[in-house]
Design a protein around this motif. Structure first.
Motif, short mmCIF file in Angstrom:
data_model
loop_
_atom_site.label_atom_id
_atom_site.label_comp_id
_atom_site.label_asym_id
_atom_site.label_seq_id
_atom_site.Cartn_x
_atom_site.Cartn_y
_atom_site.Cartn_z
N GLU A 29 33.32 40.24 40.80
CA GLU A 29 33.71 40.74 42.12
C GLU A 29 35.16 41.23 42.10
O GLU A 29 35.48 42.28 42.68
CB GLU A 29 33.56 39.66 43.19
CG GLU A 29 32.20 39.03 43.27
CD GLU A 29 32.03 37.78 42.41
OE1 GLU A 29 31.10 37.00 42.67
OE2 GLU A 29 32.84 37.57 41.46
N ALA A 30 36.03 40.49 41.44
CA ALA A 30 37.43 40.88 41.34
C ALA A 30 37.56 42.18 40.55
O ALA A 30 38.28 43.10 40.97
CB ALA A 30 38.25 39.77 40.67
N ARG A 31 36.87 42.28 39.44
CA ARG A 31 36.95 43.51 38.64
C ARG A 31 36.45 44.71 39.43
O ARG A 31 37.05 45.79 39.38
CB ARG A 31 36.17 43.32 37.34
CG ARG A 31 36.88 42.33 36.43
CD ARG A 31 36.22 42.03 35.09
NE ARG A 31 35.30 42.99 34.61
CZ ARG A 31 34.04 42.71 34.23
NH1 ARG A 31 33.59 41.48 34.33
NH2 ARG A 31 33.26 43.63 33.76
N ALA A 32 35.40 44.54 40.19
CA ALA A 32 34.88 45.64 41.01
C ALA A 32 35.88 46.03 42.09
O ALA A 32 36.10 47.22 42.37
CB ALA A 32 33.54 45.26 41.63
N LEU A 33 36.52 45.04 42.72
CA LEU A 33 37.53 45.31 43.74
C LEU A 33 38.67 46.13 43.15
O LEU A 33 39.06 47.15 43.71
CB LEU A 33 38.07 44.00 44.32
CG LEU A 33 39.29 44.15 45.24
CD1 LEU A 33 38.89 44.79 46.56
CD2 LEU A 33 39.95 42.79 45.46
N TYR A 34 39.21 45.69 42.03
CA TYR A 34 40.35 46.38 41.44
C TYR A 34 39.99 47.81 41.04
O TYR A 34 40.76 48.74 41.29
CB TYR A 34 40.92 45.59 40.26
CG TYR A 34 41.37 44.21 40.67
CD1 TYR A 34 42.14 44.02 41.83
CD2 TYR A 34 41.03 43.08 39.94
CE1 TYR A 34 42.54 42.75 42.22
CE2 TYR A 34 41.43 41.81 40.33
CZ TYR A 34 42.18 41.66 41.48
OH TYR A 34 42.58 40.41 41.87
N ALA A 35 38.82 48.00 40.47
CA ALA A 35 38.40 49.36 40.11
C ALA A 35 38.27 50.23 41.36
O ALA A 35 38.72 51.38 41.37
CB ALA A 35 37.08 49.31 39.34
N ARG A 36 37.70 49.68 42.40
CA ARG A 36 37.53 50.43 43.65
C ARG A 36 38.88 50.81 44.27
O ARG A 36 39.00 51.84 44.93
CB ARG A 36 36.71 49.61 44.64
CG ARG A 36 36.27 50.40 45.87
CD ARG A 36 35.52 49.52 46.81
NE ARG A 36 36.49 48.48 47.11
CZ ARG A 36 36.32 47.43 47.88
NH1 ARG A 36 35.26 47.20 48.43
NH2 ARG A 36 37.23 46.55 48.10
N LEU A 37 39.90 49.98 44.04
CA LEU A 37 41.22 50.23 44.62
C LEU A 37 42.14 51.04 43.70
O LEU A 37 43.33 51.17 43.97
CB LEU A 37 41.89 48.90 44.98
CG LEU A 37 41.17 48.09 46.07
CD1 LEU A 37 41.88 46.77 46.31
CD2 LEU A 37 41.07 48.89 47.36
N GLY A 38 41.57 51.61 42.63
CA GLY A 38 42.33 52.52 41.78
C GLY A 38 42.98 51.90 40.57
O GLY A 38 43.78 52.56 39.89
N TYR A 39 42.67 50.67 40.24
CA TYR A 39 43.20 50.04 39.05
C TYR A 39 42.37 50.46 37.85
O TYR A 39 41.15 50.56 37.94
CB TYR A 39 43.20 48.51 39.19
CG TYR A 39 44.27 48.03 40.13
CD1 TYR A 39 45.47 47.53 39.64
CD2 TYR A 39 44.09 48.09 41.51
CE1 TYR A 39 46.48 47.11 40.51
CE2 TYR A 39 45.08 47.67 42.38
CZ TYR A 39 46.27 47.18 41.88
OH TYR A 39 47.25 46.78 42.73
N ALA A 40 43.05 50.68 36.72
CA ALA A 40 42.37 51.06 35.48
C ALA A 40 42.59 49.96 34.45
O ALA A 40 43.67 49.37 34.37
CB ALA A 40 42.91 52.38 34.96
N GLU A 41 41.56 49.72 33.64
CA GLU A 41 41.71 48.72 32.57
C GLU A 41 42.71 49.24 31.55
O GLU A 41 42.76 50.43 31.26
CB GLU A 41 40.36 48.42 31.91
CG GLU A 41 39.49 47.55 32.80
CD GLU A 41 38.60 46.60 32.05
OE1 GLU A 41 39.06 45.91 31.12
OE2 GLU A 41 37.42 46.54 32.42
N THR A 42 43.54 48.32 31.05
CA THR A 42 44.59 48.65 30.08
C THR A 42 44.58 47.65 28.94
O THR A 42 43.80 46.70 28.93
CB THR A 42 45.99 48.61 30.75
OG1 THR A 42 46.27 47.26 31.15
CG2 THR A 42 46.06 49.53 31.95
#
Length: 164
Positions: free
Chosen positions: A133-146
């Motif tokens: 759920e956290a990973r989906a939230l961050y992706a939806r808010l414009g965060y990219a995996e690094t």
């Protein structure tokens, strides 16, 4: 009912209750997945005491508490990097009964604004693989995996977002 978000000391009653709920949930999820048991109560108490949140106090940190209808509902914290160009997002949490009402995005947005106001140009964070759920939230808010930015033994995914 409306949401409000405001800074609060990490040792406030609302902050302590949210920290306990946050740590209990993420710890239990990890132990249930990897050891098929809940967190040992003594271990839980030691970890909660050891991670007081003092690093989320000004001037290098900030803890935000969200309230829904005036009642504590969630939290998000930031820690500024030593050079102040980045802020780490941490302790993003909503009580289960408060989820699905827009509070998480509101908290993350408030944390981003607070980091920006303190001079940070980038927000970074880490999370675990089981916290989908956290990973989906961050992706939806414009965060990219690094690439990893720390060596936290529980971190499995690292994210970043430009704030400028």
């Amino acid at each position: 009912m409306t949401w409000t978000v405001a800074p609060e000391p990490p040792g406030s009653p609302a902050a302590l209750a949210l920290w306990r709920a946050y740590y209990t949930e993420v710890s239990d999820r990890w132990y249930l997945l990897h050891a098929r048991r809940r967190t040992d109560p003594d271990e839980l108490e030691r970890e909660i005491a050891a991670r007081s949140g003092a690093d989320l106090a000004p001037p290098r940190g900030l803890l935000l508490i969200a309230r829904y209808g005036g009642e504590p509902a969630g939290s998000a914290g930031i820690r500024l990097s030593p050079d102040g160009t980045a802020a780490e997002l941490t302790r993003v949490f909503l009580y289960a009964r408060m989820r699905g009402r827009g509070g998480a995005a509101l908290l993350v947005g408030a944390a981003e604004e607070a980091a920006r106001a303190r001079g940070a140009r980038r927000m970074i964070l880490d999370t675990r693989g089981d916290l989908v759920e956290a990973r989906a939230l961050y992706a939806r808010l414009g965060y990219a995996e690094t690439e990893p930015h720390n060596d936290d033994p529980y971190a499995e995914h690292w994210f970043a977002k430009r704030l400028a």
